[in-house]
Design a protein around this motif. Structure first.
Motif, mmCIF file in Angstrom:
data_model
loop_
_atom_site.group_PDB
_atom_site.id
_atom_site.type_symbol
_atom_site.label_atom_id
_atom_site.label_comp_id
_atom_site.label_asym_id
_atom_site.label_seq_id
_atom_site.Cartn_x
_atom_site.Cartn_y
_atom_site.Cartn_z
ATOM 1 N N LYS A 120 0.843 -1.023 -0.082
ATOM 2 C CA LYS A 120 0.247 -0.084 -0.078
ATOM 3 C C LYS A 120 0.704 1.507 -0.103
ATOM 4 O O LYS A 120 0.806 2.324 -0.803
ATOM 5 C CB LYS A 120 -1.387 -0.243 1.187
ATOM 6 C CG LYS A 120 -2.398 -0.652 1.005
ATOM 7 C CD LYS A 120 -2.697 -1.335 2.291
ATOM 8 C CE LYS A 120 -4.444 -2.269 2.026
ATOM 9 N NZ LYS A 120 -5.024 -1.821 0.886
ATOM 10 N N ALA A 121 2.247 1.239 0.639
ATOM 11 C CA ALA A 121 2.640 2.450 0.250
ATOM 12 C C ALA A 121 3.627 2.485 -0.585
ATOM 13 O O ALA A 121 3.581 3.352 -1.008
ATOM 14 C CB ALA A 121 4.180 2.175 1.690
ATOM 15 N N LEU A 122 3.277 1.214 -1.644
ATOM 16 C CA LEU A 122 4.538 1.589 -3.038
ATOM 17 C C LEU A 122 3.431 2.405 -3.818
ATOM 18 O O LEU A 122 3.337 3.624 -4.386
ATOM 19 C CB LEU A 122 5.091 0.026 -3.305
ATOM 20 C CG LEU A 122 5.942 -0.585 -3.122
ATOM 21 C CD1 LEU A 122 6.419 -2.005 -3.542
ATOM 22 C CD2 LEU A 122 7.247 0.508 -3.594
ATOM 23 N N MET A 123 1.347 1.614 -3.358
ATOM 24 C CA MET A 123 0.667 1.602 -4.645
ATOM 25 C C MET A 123 0.941 3.324 -3.982
ATOM 26 O O MET A 123 0.483 4.183 -5.008
ATOM 27 C CB MET A 123 -0.238 1.239 -3.492
ATOM 28 C CG MET A 123 -0.416 -0.276 -4.429
ATOM 29 S SD MET A 123 0.348 -0.598 -6.459
ATOM 30 C CE MET A 123 1.849 -0.504 -6.182
ATOM 31 N N ASP A 124 0.216 4.217 -2.655
ATOM 32 C CA ASP A 124 0.602 5.176 -2.726
ATOM 33 C C ASP A 124 1.413 6.125 -3.462
ATOM 34 O O ASP A 124 1.128 7.542 -4.131
ATOM 35 C CB ASP A 124 0.720 6.292 -1.030
ATOM 36 C CG ASP A 124 0.244 7.284 -0.510
ATOM 37 O OD1 ASP A 124 -0.932 7.782 -1.377
ATOM 38 O OD2 ASP A 124 0.623 7.396 0.126
ATOM 39 N N LYS A 125 2.692 5.845 -3.354
ATOM 40 C CA LYS A 125 3.261 6.560 -4.189
ATOM 41 C C LYS A 125 3.339 6.594 -5.514
ATOM 42 O O LYS A 125 3.410 7.591 -5.912
ATOM 43 C CB LYS A 125 5.218 6.460 -4.144
ATOM 44 C CG LYS A 125 5.635 5.781 -2.575
ATOM 45 C CD LYS A 125 6.343 5.687 -2.092
ATOM 46 C CE LYS A 125 7.616 5.968 -0.890
ATOM 47 N NZ LYS A 125 8.918 5.010 -0.568
ATOM 48 N N ALA A 126 2.623 5.160 -6.089
ATOM 49 C CA ALA A 126 2.663 5.704 -7.722
ATOM 50 C C ALA A 126 1.534 5.613 -7.963
ATOM 51 O O ALA A 126 1.000 6.103 -9.026
ATOM 52 C CB ALA A 126 2.113 3.762 -7.448
ATOM 53 N N GLY A 127 0.577 6.932 -7.004
ATOM 54 C CA GLY A 127 -0.682 7.154 -7.719
ATOM 55 C C GLY A 127 -2.138 6.110 -7.222
ATOM 56 O O GLY A 127 -3.189 6.998 -8.123
ATOM 57 N N GLU A 257 -5.397 1.301 -16.244
ATOM 58 C CA GLU A 257 -4.683 2.263 -15.904
ATOM 59 C C GLU A 257 -3.819 2.309 -14.145
ATOM 60 O O GLU A 257 -2.147 2.395 -14.131
ATOM 61 C CB GLU A 257 -4.639 4.032 -16.228
ATOM 62 C CG GLU A 257 -4.515 4.083 -17.523
ATOM 63 C CD GLU A 257 -5.980 5.396 -18.401
ATOM 64 O OE1 GLU A 257 -6.180 6.001 -17.438
ATOM 65 O OE2 GLU A 257 -5.652 5.814 -19.234
ATOM 66 N N ALA A 258 -4.437 2.339 -13.992
ATOM 67 C CA ALA A 258 -3.841 1.879 -12.002
ATOM 68 C C ALA A 258 -3.214 1.428 -11.898
ATOM 69 O O ALA A 258 -2.291 0.392 -11.148
ATOM 70 C CB ALA A 258 -4.728 2.393 -11.327
ATOM 71 N N ALA A 259 -3.600 -0.221 -12.940
ATOM 72 C CA ALA A 259 -3.051 -1.225 -12.296
ATOM 73 C C ALA A 259 -1.971 -1.931 -13.067
ATOM 74 O O ALA A 259 -1.449 -2.844 -12.485
ATOM 75 C CB ALA A 259 -4.548 -2.526 -13.228
ATOM 76 N N VAL A 260 -2.164 -0.731 -14.310
ATOM 77 C CA VAL A 260 -0.684 -1.651 -15.024
ATOM 78 C C VAL A 260 0.517 -0.397 -14.203
ATOM 79 O O VAL A 260 1.261 -0.485 -14.402
ATOM 80 C CB VAL A 260 -0.775 -0.885 -16.729
ATOM 81 C CG1 VAL A 260 0.187 -0.269 -17.150
ATOM 82 C CG2 VAL A 260 -1.818 -1.640 -17.202
ATOM 83 N N ALA A 261 0.268 0.853 -13.666
ATOM 84 C CA ALA A 261 0.876 1.143 -12.787
ATOM 85 C C ALA A 261 1.022 0.653 -11.897
ATOM 86 O O ALA A 261 2.469 0.712 -11.468
ATOM 87 C CB ALA A 261 0.150 2.515 -12.145
#
Length: 675
Positions: A120-127, A257-261
């Protein structure tokens, strides 16, 4: 492309991988435990290597033995399937050190997504949008409760290293948090060896929508559209479909787009699934979505994606792992029609969905049905053991639209027959038959909100079913009589007949059956080619046998043609018939008054173990007075906790086992005073 791969798994996923490998001309090596020596995946593979005893920790979880098998057989790569070592970063690294390709993402990506908190921390950084919650390292129960109180109830406690619905608890009030946290941590520790948890706000009308992603070693990443997995029981998926019903196109694009990011953020390679929870409107339309987790492997429900895209995801895995680029870019991927999958499990919905252990005495799937795919790893005669997941098969239906897919899947389920163990077949039929399901009004609370309709209790055989059971038994007696006559008597003698013939009159034939609800009596007379059956001294039914085989009956009941499938097995007290009639399964024991009833029923004053397992908690002591429905004990089996509850008011007499003890199937867990 590889010349030979090893499949570090079992059951239907091993068979699934073997099928694609065979089509591509890739040799396969299966591995197996002692419990799986005669399993289907072992028979299908080109070679098979024994790992060890039945428990997974001594076989399928032994990375060293699997790597030794790969080296000994010359396998260039290892496909981990799902479960077991599929998301084990240490195993992925060990494969690399041993010079064997791990058909999956790099260890760094597995580690990044293996911890829900870190992910979740990584995803937060990835938007990528996140659900409000606490994902920190402080695991003090008081701190976790304070965070839950801050977030606001209801909250969801989730094992940080979890998956598959294990180590997850919904908490409605602050007063329930402490007990739920303790239970969640126990289950997380047993399932994943890690009791860390996170706490998140529970979306009150959530839909579980996930995106299938794929990435290669050249920096390319795509999605293959979404799957809806909202129909769940205890956070375990029951029905999955592609694409998601009522999904707005702009939402699909943003979620894709979020999944690919998310995949690109961790340097992903191979097949993965990014799971989201979506707020849902009253008409079922999904809206705002939040990242839940990323599964760094192929998913159980991948067939629905394959059916709507026309792509073989296992082939994609093999090609990407062997160094090829993605077979298609995003603009080249299309979806057509609709696909739905259900998981047929060996479990008893009327017994709290406890796994059902035993031999598949009878197993029949629909043959050559249009738009139907069956993924299974078992055959008739195989045993469902307590050591592994109790899945029997996945039934997948495809149609040009959702209505056709639902209709085809319902028809396929009605043609599916399993005897020897309990299954969730009838439950699945009821779920798919719900009007709200047909209309796409889905959310993760779908089953819980409709328990009375979906779990009405075991069906009681009506007069029609009993009349057909009677025809089956009478035909069986006639066959036995003809066989006896053929081996030592006159086959044309009237005394060799079992159709009710008498010299002066058609004498009655009395039969008795027993089901869960008690004994049922049927008196029959044969007259003018038909049997006249009176059930429990009630109305009379005219039943005419049209045709019968070892597992199928066709009859005319009061003028109407009826059919059913059946299976016959033997018990200590006589024949057991399992009848598959429409959407219902009935189990009837033929009572033979001359049979020796050895063994007998379990005492009415004791609770027995429904399966082998380990006692993890006891809430009562000898001499305690308990009330119906009170939780008495927790039994851990198949890495899931099962609460043993009091069936009625009473007084505890004895507790033969202590916390930590292993128990066998049928062992007396708690006995009660006779009064």
């Amino acid at each position: 492309m590889f010349k030979r791969i090893l499949i570090a798994n079992r059951g239907e996923i091993a068979c699934r991988v073997i099928a694609t490998a065979r089509r591509l001309g890739v040799e396969t090596v299966a591995v197996y435990s002692d419990a799986d020596a005669a399993a289907l995946h072992v028979a299908m593979a080109d070679r098979a290597v024994r790992l060890g005893p039945a428990p997974a920790r001594d076989s399928y979880l032994r990375a060293d033995l699997i790597l030794e098998a790969a080296k000994a057989t010359g396998a260039e790569a290892i496909h981990p399937g799902y479960g077991f070592l599929s998301e084990n970063a240490d195993f992925a690294e060990a494969c690399e050190k041993a010079g064997v390709v791990f058909i999956g993402p790099p260890a760094s990506a597995i580690r990044a997504m293996g911890s829900k908190s870190e992910a979740k921390a990584l995803m937060d950084k990835a938007g990528v949008p996140l659900t409000p919650g606490y994902h920190g390292a402080d695991q003090d129960p008081a701190h976790l409760q304070a965070e839950a109180d801050r977030i606001g109830y209801p909250v969801l406690i989730k094992a940080s290293a979890g998956g598959g619905g294990k180590g997850m608890r919904l908490v409605e009030t602050s007063a329930d948090f402490e007990e739920a946290l303790a239970s969640c941590k126990r289950e997380a520790s047993a399932s994943f060896g890690d009791d860390k948890v996170l706490v998140e706000r529970f979306v009150t009308r959530p839909r579980h929508i996930e995106m299938q992603v794929f990435a290669d070693s050249y920096g390319n990443a795509v999605h293959l559209f979404e799957r809806d997995c909202s129909i769940q029981r205890r956070h375990q998926k029951v029905v999955e479909e592609a694409t998601a019903p009522g999904m707005p196109e702009d939402l699909r694009q943003r979620m894709g787009e979020a999944a690919v990011a998310a995949a690109l953020a961790v340097g992903y390679q191979g097949a993965g699934t990014v799971e989201f929870i979506a707020e849902t409107a009253s008409d079922g339309t999904p809206g705002d979505f939040f990242f839940m987790e990323m599964n760094t492997r192929l998913q159980v429900e991948h067939p629905v994606t394959e059916m709507v895209t026309g792509q073989d995801l296992v082939e994609w895995q093999l090609r990407v792992a062997s160094g090829e680029p993605l077979p298609l870019m995003q603009e080249e991927i299309y979806d057509y029609g609709h696909a739905i999958e259900v998981r047929l499990y060996a479990e008893d919905p009327d017994g709290g969905f406890l796994p059902s252990i035993g031999v598949l005495n009878h197993l029949r799937f629909p043959q050559d049905s249009e738009g139907i795919r069956i993924d299974t790893g078992v055959r008739q005669g195989d045993e469902i053991s307590p050591h592994y997941d109790p899945m029997i098969a996945k039934l997948i239906a495809y149609g040009p639209n959702r209505d056709v897919a639902i209709a085809r899947l319902l028809a396929a389920l009605r043609e599916t027959e399993v005897a020897g163990i309990a299954t969730n077949r009838d439950f699945l039929i009821r779920v798919l038959s719900q009007e709200d399901f047909s209309e796409g009004l889905l959310d993760t609370g779908f089953i819980a909100a409709r328990e009375e309709m979906l779990l009405p209790g075991r069906p009681r055989a009506d007069d029609i079913v009993l009349a057909m059971a009677t025809l089956i038994e009478l035909d069986g007696e006639a066959r036995k009589a003809r066989a006896r006559a053929a081996t030592g008597g006159d086959p044309y003698s009237p005394w060799a007949r079992a159709d009710g013939w008498r010299l002066n009159d058609a004498g009655p034939v009395d039969l008795k059956f027993k089901d869960f609800d008690g004994e049922r009596s049927i008196r029959t007379r044969h007259h003018h080619g038909a049997w006249h059956c009176r059930v429990d001294d009630g109305a009379e039914i005219e039943a005419t046998l049209l045709s019968v085989t070892d597992d199928f009956l066709e009859a005319r009941i009061d003028g109407d043609r009826r059919t059913l499938g059946y299976s016959r097995s033997e018990t200590q007290t006589g024949d057991r018939l399992t009848l598959f009639y429409g959407a219902d399964t009935f189990v009837l024991d033929r009572l033979d008054p001359l049979a020796s009833a050895t063994g007998g029923d379990q005492s009415d004053h004791a609770l027995t173990a429904p399966m082998p397992g380990k006692v993890t908690a006891i809430f009562v002591a000898a001499g305690d007075t308990v009330t119906a429905g009170q939780s008495l004990m927790i039994l851990e089996a198949m890495k899931m906790e099962h609460t043993i509850k009091a069936p009625a008011d009473g007084t505890v007499d004895a507790l033969p086992f202590a916390v930590g003890d292993q128990v066998t199937d049928g062992a007396v867990l708690i006995s009660f005073a006779e009064e």
